[in-house]
Design a protein around this motif. Sequence first.
Motif, short mmCIF file in Angstrom:
data_model
loop_
_atom_site.label_atom_id
_atom_site.label_comp_id
_atom_site.label_asym_id
_atom_site.label_seq_id
_atom_site.Cartn_x
_atom_site.Cartn_y
_atom_site.Cartn_z
N GLY A 145 0.96 -1.04 -0.13
CA GLY A 145 -0.09 -0.08 0.04
C GLY A 145 0.97 1.25 -0.12
N LYS A 146 0.07 2.31 -0.28
CA LYS A 146 0.80 3.70 -0.50
C LYS A 146 1.36 4.00 0.91
CE LYS A 146 -0.13 8.48 -1.85
NZ LYS A 146 0.97 8.49 -2.51
N ASP A 147 2.66 4.69 0.78
CA ASP A 147 3.50 5.08 1.79
C ASP A 147 3.86 4.11 2.89
OD1 ASP A 147 3.49 7.73 0.81
OD2 ASP A 147 1.49 8.20 1.74
N SER A 148 3.68 2.85 2.56
CA SER A 148 4.37 1.81 3.57
C SER A 148 5.71 1.79 3.23
CB SER A 148 3.55 0.58 3.11
OG SER A 148 3.67 0.19 1.90
N ILE A 149 6.34 1.01 4.22
CA ILE A 149 7.94 1.04 4.17
C ILE A 149 8.19 -0.57 4.52
CG2 ILE A 149 10.03 1.59 5.23
CD1 ILE A 149 8.90 4.08 6.09
N VAL A 150 8.90 -1.09 3.64
CA VAL A 150 9.33 -2.53 3.39
C VAL A 150 10.95 -2.58 3.62
CG1 VAL A 150 9.47 -4.92 2.42
CG2 VAL A 150 7.52 -3.40 2.14
N THR A 151 11.51 -2.68 5.05
CA THR A 151 12.97 -2.68 5.12
C THR A 151 13.52 -3.81 5.71
OG1 THR A 151 14.63 -1.27 6.27
CG2 THR A 151 12.48 -1.56 7.47
N SER A 152 14.39 -4.28 4.94
CA SER A 152 15.07 -5.44 5.48
C SER A 152 16.52 -5.21 6.32
CB SER A 152 15.78 -6.07 4.26
OG SER A 152 14.63 -6.54 3.22
N HIS A 153 16.49 -4.00 6.71
CA HIS A 153 17.67 -3.94 7.45
C HIS A 153 17.44 -3.03 8.91
CE1 HIS A 153 17.42 0.37 5.90
NE2 HIS A 153 18.20 0.93 7.14
N THR A 154 18.08 -3.16 9.99
CA THR A 154 17.83 -2.25 11.38
C THR A 154 19.13 -2.52 12.13
OG1 THR A 154 16.28 -2.07 13.14
CG2 THR A 154 17.03 -4.37 12.73
N ILE A 155 19.32 -1.73 12.98
CA ILE A 155 20.33 -1.65 13.95
C ILE A 155 19.61 -1.54 15.24
CG2 ILE A 155 22.26 0.19 14.81
CD1 ILE A 155 22.19 1.34 12.12
N VAL A 156 20.22 -2.66 15.86
CA VAL A 156 19.74 -2.90 17.34
C VAL A 156 21.18 -3.24 18.26
CG1 VAL A 156 18.48 -4.73 18.96
CG2 VAL A 156 17.63 -4.27 16.55
N PHE A 157 21.04 -2.44 19.32
CA PHE A 157 22.38 -2.42 20.17
C PHE A 157 23.60 -2.42 19.52
CE2 PHE A 157 18.73 -4.45 22.75
CZ PHE A 157 18.66 -3.49 23.46
N ASN A 158 23.81 -1.31 18.51
CA ASN A 158 25.18 -1.46 18.01
C ASN A 158 25.36 -2.60 17.12
OD1 ASN A 158 25.85 1.25 18.52
ND2 ASN A 158 26.35 0.36 20.51
N LYS A 159 24.35 -3.14 16.48
CA LYS A 159 24.39 -4.53 15.71
C LYS A 159 23.66 -4.25 14.59
CE LYS A 159 26.93 -7.49 17.75
NZ LYS A 159 28.28 -8.10 17.33
N PHE A 160 24.25 -4.21 13.34
CA PHE A 160 23.69 -4.14 12.14
C PHE A 160 23.11 -5.43 11.61
CE2 PHE A 160 23.72 -4.17 7.38
CZ PHE A 160 22.76 -3.26 7.28
N ILE A 161 21.62 -5.41 11.39
CA ILE A 161 20.97 -6.87 11.13
C ILE A 161 20.35 -6.65 9.76
CG2 ILE A 161 19.17 -8.16 11.66
CD1 ILE A 161 19.57 -7.42 14.83
N MET A 162 20.76 -7.73 8.77
CA MET A 162 19.89 -7.67 7.52
C MET A 162 19.28 -9.29 7.46
SD MET A 162 22.26 -6.15 4.47
CE MET A 162 23.41 -7.32 4.71
N LYS A 163 18.00 -9.06 6.89
CA LYS A 163 17.03 -10.33 6.91
C LYS A 163 16.43 -9.93 5.70
CE LYS A 163 17.60 -11.85 11.63
NZ LYS A 163 16.67 -12.82 12.94
N PRO A 164 15.99 -11.28 4.69
CA PRO A 164 15.05 -11.24 3.74
C PRO A 164 13.77 -10.97 4.23
CG PRO A 164 16.04 -13.30 3.85
CD PRO A 164 16.63 -12.39 4.88
N ILE A 165 13.06 -10.43 3.45
CA ILE A 165 11.49 -10.19 3.57
C ILE A 165 10.82 -10.97 2.54
CG2 ILE A 165 9.41 -8.73 3.45
CD1 ILE A 165 11.51 -6.54 4.90
N SER A 166 9.93 -11.67 2.57
CA SER A 166 9.02 -12.61 1.64
C SER A 166 7.68 -12.11 1.74
CB SER A 166 9.35 -14.16 1.91
OG SER A 166 8.58 -14.72 0.85
#
Length: 215
Positions: A145-166
Amino acid sequence: MKTELKDYILSTIAIILILTITFSLIYLLRPAIASLHLPIMSVLIYVLLFLLVYGIATSFYLKLLNLLIPLKEGSYDMNHLQFILWKHHSVVGEMGKHALRGFFPFFLWPVFYTLFGAKIGKNVAIGGVITDPFLVNIKDFGVIGKDSIVTSHTIVFNKFIMKPISIEKKATIGINAVIMPGVVIGENSIVAPGAVVLMDTKIPPNEFWGGIPAK
């Protein structure tokens, strides 16, 4: 998020390379443009051609880079190669996307994100933003939908995390929703407008989820 000098240097080198390819291709096309005999429009034609070629060259550069050094799922320190690689994709990719987006109206956004590495099936509708196309898979008849965000990365406690989205077949993401890394949205399921689907959430098929966090 810290950006070091080496990040700027790597991105600058890549952008210069893409610019060199872009200007070289435009130079080769000069005779064809001159043959149109449109002096009033010539500047506009060159500007549009530059944006188009630069955007497409960027998409090919990122695909080649991802083929040689792929973005990989994982949790990384801030000095890890994968984090440096992601920043490079983001800086170089955003410039290419801005150059190219004007050529792709709303109904062609699936093609646009496919150019930048997303796996997108048939009859998909996209109205939102996909921040990491190489890590996103949207199957047939999926809707973002419009203006939604699909993001496969985040930063948690100085850890950079990447995970795929399906996003499975016929799944729908409502307007202004946020889909976090590692999420799987099952076939025929619906995410309500404004919902936030937290990292690693697996939504089963044929369900309706809403709220913050989505349940």
